[in-house]
Design a protein around this motif. Structure first.
Motif, PDB file in Angstrom:
ATOM      1  N   THR A   1      10.034  79.230  17.938  1.00  0.00           N
ATOM      2  CA  THR A   1      10.514  77.924  17.598  1.00  0.00           C
ATOM      3  C   THR A   1      11.559  77.474  18.340  1.00  0.00           C
ATOM      4  O   THR A   1      11.987  76.141  18.183  1.00  0.00           O
ATOM      5  CB  THR A   1      10.651  78.083  16.074  1.00  0.00           C
ATOM      6  OG1 THR A   1      12.035  78.829  16.019  1.00  0.00           O
ATOM      7  CG2 THR A   1       9.789  78.528  15.246  1.00  0.00           C
ATOM      8  N   ALA A   2      12.038  78.287  19.254  1.00  0.00           N
ATOM      9  CA  ALA A   2      13.347  77.744  19.978  1.00  0.00           C
ATOM     10  C   ALA A   2      12.882  77.767  21.560  1.00  0.00           C
ATOM     11  O   ALA A   2      11.699  77.342  21.673  1.00  0.00           O
ATOM     12  CB  ALA A   2      14.169  79.043  19.692  1.00  0.00           C
ATOM     13  N   ASP A   3      13.913  77.587  22.217  1.00  0.00           N
ATOM     14  CA  ASP A   3      13.746  76.848  23.634  1.00  0.00           C
ATOM     15  C   ASP A   3      13.621  78.173  24.646  1.00  0.00           C
ATOM     16  O   ASP A   3      13.151  77.965  25.890  1.00  0.00           O
ATOM     17  CB  ASP A   3      15.187  76.346  24.107  1.00  0.00           C
ATOM     18  CG  ASP A   3      16.376  76.976  24.063  1.00  0.00           C
ATOM     19  OD1 ASP A   3      16.451  78.119  23.189  1.00  0.00           O
ATOM     20  OD2 ASP A   3      17.229  76.782  24.894  1.00  0.00           O
TER      21      ASP A   3
ATOM     22  N   ASN B   1      11.699  83.236  14.885  1.00  0.00           N
ATOM     23  CA  ASN B   1      13.041  82.819  15.666  1.00  0.00           C
ATOM     24  C   ASN B   1      13.105  82.687  17.114  1.00  0.00           C
ATOM     25  O   ASN B   1      14.167  81.960  17.698  1.00  0.00           O
ATOM     26  CB  ASN B   1      14.016  84.026  15.298  1.00  0.00           C
ATOM     27  CG  ASN B   1      14.625  83.954  13.868  1.00  0.00           C
ATOM     28  OD1 ASN B   1      14.249  83.087  13.181  1.00  0.00           O
ATOM     29  ND2 ASN B   1      15.306  84.988  13.425  1.00  0.00           N
ATOM     30  N   GLU B   2      11.968  83.167  17.703  1.00  0.00           N
ATOM     31  CA  GLU B   2      11.950  82.951  19.085  1.00  0.00           C
ATOM     32  C   GLU B   2      11.175  81.763  19.556  1.00  0.00           C
ATOM     33  O   GLU B   2      11.233  81.184  20.416  1.00  0.00           O
ATOM     34  CB  GLU B   2      11.315  84.307  19.968  1.00  0.00           C
ATOM     35  CG  GLU B   2      12.819  85.380  19.683  1.00  0.00           C
ATOM     36  CD  GLU B   2      14.065  84.956  20.494  1.00  0.00           C
ATOM     37  OE1 GLU B   2      13.907  84.071  21.199  1.00  0.00           O
ATOM     38  OE2 GLU B   2      15.104  85.711  20.192  1.00  0.00           O
TER      39      GLU B   2
ATOM     40  N   GLU C   1      14.658  72.937  10.028  1.00  0.00           N
ATOM     41  CA  GLU C   1      15.755  73.873  10.222  1.00  0.00           C
ATOM     42  C   GLU C   1      15.323  75.131   9.079  1.00  0.00           C
ATOM     43  O   GLU C   1      15.953  76.200   9.312  1.00  0.00           O
ATOM     44  CB  GLU C   1      17.167  73.167   9.759  1.00  0.00           C
ATOM     45  CG  GLU C   1      17.762  72.739  10.900  1.00  0.00           C
ATOM     46  CD  GLU C   1      19.080  72.380  10.473  1.00  0.00           C
ATOM     47  OE1 GLU C   1      19.681  72.533   9.288  1.00  0.00           O
ATOM     48  OE2 GLU C   1      20.002  71.712  11.319  1.00  0.00           O
TER      49      GLU C   1
ATOM     50  N   HIS D   1       6.213  75.828  18.453  1.00  0.00           N
ATOM     51  CA  HIS D   1       6.960  75.387  19.682  1.00  0.00           C
ATOM     52  C   HIS D   1       7.247  73.922  19.296  1.00  0.00           C
ATOM     53  O   HIS D   1       8.564  73.468  19.424  1.00  0.00           O
ATOM     54  CB  HIS D   1       6.076  75.363  20.723  1.00  0.00           C
ATOM     55  CG  HIS D   1       6.808  74.988  22.005  1.00  0.00           C
ATOM     56  ND1 HIS D   1       7.614  75.706  22.925  1.00  0.00           N
ATOM     57  CD2 HIS D   1       6.679  73.636  22.680  1.00  0.00           C
ATOM     58  CE1 HIS D   1       7.854  75.157  23.951  1.00  0.00           C
ATOM     59  NE2 HIS D   1       7.799  73.693  23.675  1.00  0.00           N
TER      60      HIS D   1
ATOM     61  N   ARG E   1      17.483  83.425  18.556  1.00  0.00           N
ATOM     62  CA  ARG E   1      17.719  82.385  19.359  1.00  0.00           C
ATOM     63  C   ARG E   1      17.661  80.888  18.359  1.00  0.00           C
ATOM     64  O   ARG E   1      18.362  80.012  18.556  1.00  0.00           O
ATOM     65  CB  ARG E   1      16.676  81.880  20.270  1.00  0.00           C
ATOM     66  CG  ARG E   1      17.024  80.806  21.167  1.00  0.00           C
ATOM     67  CD  ARG E   1      18.582  80.681  22.026  1.00  0.00           C
ATOM     68  NE  ARG E   1      18.625  79.715  22.769  1.00  0.00           N
ATOM     69  CZ  ARG E   1      19.833  79.517  23.202  1.00  0.00           C
ATOM     70  NH1 ARG E   1      20.761  80.104  23.220  1.00  0.00           N
ATOM     71  NH2 ARG E   1      19.821  78.570  24.169  1.00  0.00           N
ATOM     72  N   ARG E   2      16.808  80.851  17.338  1.00  0.00           N
ATOM     73  CA  ARG E   2      16.589  79.854  16.459  1.00  0.00           C
ATOM     74  C   ARG E   2      17.835  79.445  15.782  1.00  0.00           C
ATOM     75  O   ARG E   2      18.241  78.432  15.556  1.00  0.00           O
ATOM     76  CB  ARG E   2      15.504  80.085  15.478  1.00  0.00           C
ATOM     77  CG  ARG E   2      15.644  79.135  14.200  1.00  0.00           C
ATOM     78  CD  ARG E   2      14.342  79.317  13.319  1.00  0.00           C
ATOM     79  NE  ARG E   2      14.496  78.867  12.228  1.00  0.00           N
ATOM     80  CZ  ARG E   2      15.295  79.563  10.919  1.00  0.00           C
ATOM     81  NH1 ARG E   2      15.806  80.833  11.346  1.00  0.00           N
ATOM     82  NH2 ARG E   2      15.621  79.160   9.974  1.00  0.00           N
TER      83      ARG E   2
ATOM     84  N   HIS F   1       7.510  72.275  16.304  1.00  0.00           N
ATOM     85  CA  HIS F   1       7.886  72.137  15.111  1.00  0.00           C
ATOM     86  C   HIS F   1       6.900  71.493  14.126  1.00  0.00           C
ATOM     87  O   HIS F   1       7.820  70.498  13.279  1.00  0.00           O
ATOM     88  CB  HIS F   1       9.256  71.641  15.085  1.00  0.00           C
ATOM     89  CG  HIS F   1      10.400  72.510  15.904  1.00  0.00           C
ATOM     90  ND1 HIS F   1      11.712  71.942  15.973  1.00  0.00           N
ATOM     91  CD2 HIS F   1      10.290  73.567  16.471  1.00  0.00           C
ATOM     92  CE1 HIS F   1      12.281  72.751  16.660  1.00  0.00           C
ATOM     93  NE2 HIS F   1      11.634  73.619  17.098  1.00  0.00           N
TER      94      HIS F   1
ATOM     95  N   PHE G   1      18.615  72.468  17.417  1.00  0.00           N
ATOM     96  CA  PHE G   1      17.376  72.842  17.167  1.00  0.00           C
ATOM     97  C   PHE G   1      16.472  71.742  16.952  1.00  0.00           C
ATOM     98  O   PHE G   1      15.348  71.728  17.352  1.00  0.00           O
ATOM     99  CB  PHE G   1      17.389  73.870  15.912  1.00  0.00           C
ATOM    100  CG  PHE G   1      15.952  74.444  15.444  1.00  0.00           C
ATOM    101  CD1 PHE G   1      15.539  75.331  16.304  1.00  0.00           C
ATOM    102  CD2 PHE G   1      15.412  73.929  14.426  1.00  0.00           C
ATOM    103  CE1 PHE G   1      14.289  75.910  16.092  1.00  0.00           C
ATOM    104  CE2 PHE G   1      13.977  74.718  14.097  1.00  0.00           C
ATOM    105  CZ  PHE G   1      13.710  75.507  14.816  1.00  0.00           C
TER     106      PHE G   1
END
Length: 577
Positions: free
Chosen positions: A68-70, A65-66, A554, A91, A527-528, A93, A537
């Motif tokens: 893969t996110a920004d 969840n972290e 997703e 990172h 965050r994801r 995806h 996303f």
């Protein structure tokens, strides 16, 4: 593994339901599985055995969840943290059916589900009277496992959507052979939570969860419904914001128990957070027993590898610090600020002047800390009383941690490398601010690594309620709710500029709401899904990350090993056959 301390008081269920406050804490080892139920305590211990596994499992969710996110990154640092490119694939995806982090989440959740199924079925064969329980006490124990099982299923629905439904350990014919529709899982979670909320205990008084820390309460189960409904459009294509708002409002109004925002941002994460009324559900932690958030893939690896000199926490035994996680950078290698609307983690905090979280993390002594981030040079006193600086792992340069990613090496602050390449493969040990959401208290503090891991806190419910109001056009109502939390992060003299209108001058927009989710719940393993819910996303761009070609990431791929183990399973769309 050992179960945690607060769960295990003598005759816990009796004490809770009778209002007893003189409850001694007891620690005990792993529960056996055969012919175990001889005493009342045996039943209590068995009930909470799956909770230990649940606490352990938070690490795989955090990774997925972290990274893969920004907001968080794992750059390569002088050869460290490449690991065959697995962190880059998260990172960018571009993960594959061979990547094991999704498999750990799949296996960990289903193991927890089957442990819960085992206990539920055992309890259904036992008599409350035989072991000295009232019916209310016994029903509470069973409800605990039903809600924990729903918590695992909610994670699987979030990560994979298309999953099997397993409701029995002993009779596998009751379980689906392959996946069921996401709607089936959604309705199962909803039904489990609604049917068991009324069987759980309710926190009635101020002073935190105390001895019921680590148990599902009415508010904890209701908060899981808030999570389910908030993301229902993505999970099953249904708008359930009205239901989310309804449940969230009831929690805020105290219908499910007494909860209150803490006066400071860090109180929910501090060593005595079992006394914090903002905490709705947390996994108890203690050194020498369970402290999974202080190990490996969560907060122990969010700081430089030699940070123990700065913290003076050399006696803490959690496998050693490491620099896996850092903040996504705000600046390029010419000192210019990027213009991404996402990521730029530290700059999002800097947007509002005076944010107390931006202070350099320091242990202040006597189990107190200040600040959230580690940056710049980190100085400490050696055993001779001399001032030294935290060095890189090979001790070839003193750290000067930047809000940028590049080959800084020993360059002084304010100077930039000639090589302007800035991506996940070009970092060094100065690249990206580090952070300490939970305190790393020193060897001289008495409460080192005592913070319980917070899974749900009241601020999440308030932010969910604010988002529901925002989405129906009540921007002022949403702003007022958010400001209730935000005001603790800024000095009084900055509130007029920093609070959202009409309480202050700041403007609440959709992008600002997403930013504020990121600030308040930074590095809290969510965050994801927030990016997904706001449609960012896959379409969004941030540092070293372009938009995706489509939305299939997703949800995660079902790994090859999982598919090979069950030939009734079908790969998720977009990942091939």
């Amino acid at each position: 593994m050992k179960l945690s301390k607060y769960i295990t008081g003598l005759f816990l269920a009796t004490a809770i339901l009778s209002g007893c406050t003189d409850l001694d804490e007891t620690l005990y080892d792993q529960v056996g599985t055969q012919n175990y139920y001889n005493t009342k305590m045996d039943v209590i211990r068995a009930t909470f055995r799956p909770f230990e596994h649940a606490f352990w499992s938070i690490q795989s969710r955090h990774v997925l969840n972290e990274l893969t996110a920004d907001q968080l990154i794992t750059p390569t640092r002088d050869g460290w943290w490449d690991d065959g490119g697995k962190w880059r694939r998260l990172h960018y995806h571009t993960w594959t059916v061979e990547d094991g982090d999704a498999q750990t989440e799949w296996n960990g959740c289903f193991q927890g589900i089957m442990q819960a199924n085992y206990v539920i079925e055992d309890l259904n064969t036992l008599s409350a009277e035989t072991f000295g329980f009232t019916s209310e006490e016994f029903n509470n124990l069973k409800a605990q496992c039903h809600v924990l099982r729903a918590w695992f299923y909610l994670r699987l629905l979030d990560a994979f959507r298309n999953i099997p439904l397993a409701v029995s350990f002993n009779n596998v014919s009751l379980n689906s052979e392959g996946q069921v529709a996401p709607k089936v899982i959604f309705e199962f979670i909803e039904k489990e939570l609604n049917e068991n909320i009324g069987l759980l205990v309710q926190k009635e008084k101020p002073g935190g969860n105390g001895s019921i820390q680590g148990q599902w309460t009415k508010a904890g189960a209701a908060a899981l419904l808030v999570r389910l409904y908030l993301n229902a459009e993505k999970y099953v294509g249904e708008d359930r914001y009205a239901d989310c708002e309804n449940i969230a409002q009831k929690i805020v109004d105290g219908e499910y128990g007494f909860y209150k925002l803490a006066d400071s941002w860090d109180a929910p994460f501090d060593w005595n957070n079992e006394t914090c009324d903002e905490v709705i559900f947390a996994f108890p932690s203690s050194p020498g027993y369970s402290y999974w958030h202080y190990q490996g893939d969560t907060y122990w690896w969010t700081v430089p590898s030699q940070a123990h000199y700065y913290f003076n926490d050399t006696k803490a035994k959690a496998g050693g610090h490491n620099c896996k996680y850092a903040c996504s950078p705000s600046y390029d290698l010419n000192g210019n600020k990027y213009d991404f609307s996402l990521g730029m983690t530290v700059d999002k905090f800097r947007k509002y002047p005076g944010d107390v979280r931006l202070k350099l993390y320091k242990n202040l002594g006597e189990n107190h800390r200040e600040g959230l981030f580690l940056f710049g040079t980190l100085e400490y006193q050696n055993e001779n009383g001399e001032t030294e600086k935290v060095m890189s792992p090979n001790s070839d340069y003193a750290l000067c941690i930047r809000d940028a990613v590049g080959q800084f090496k020993g360059l002084p602050e304010g100077q930039y490398p000639q090589n302007k390449e800035s991506n996940l493969q070009s970092g060094d040990h100065n690249s990206g601010w580090h952070f300490c959401k939970y305190p790393f208290y020193s060897d001289t503090d008495t409460e080192q690594m005592e913070s319980d891991y917070v899974e749900i806190r009241l601020a999440e419910v308030i932010y969910s309620l604010a988002e529901c109001k925002f989405r129906q056009g009540d921007v002022k109502g949403a702003a007022h709710l958010l400001n209730q939390v935000r005001k603790r992060n800024y000095p009084q003299e900055n509130l007029a500029d920093n609070l959202y209108a009409p309480d202050g001058k700041a403007q609440l927009t959709e992008s600002e709401l997403l930013d504020e989710w990121g600030r308040e719940f930074f590095a809290e393993s969510r965050r994801r899904i927030d990016l997904i819910r706001f449609g960012k996303f896959n379409r969004g761009t941030w540092w070293d990350k372009s938009a995706d070609a489509d939305n299939h990431t997703e949800i995660f791929a079902i790994t090859r090993e999982v598919l090979n183990a069950n030939h009734y399973l079908v790969q998720n769309p977009g990942y091939g056959k």
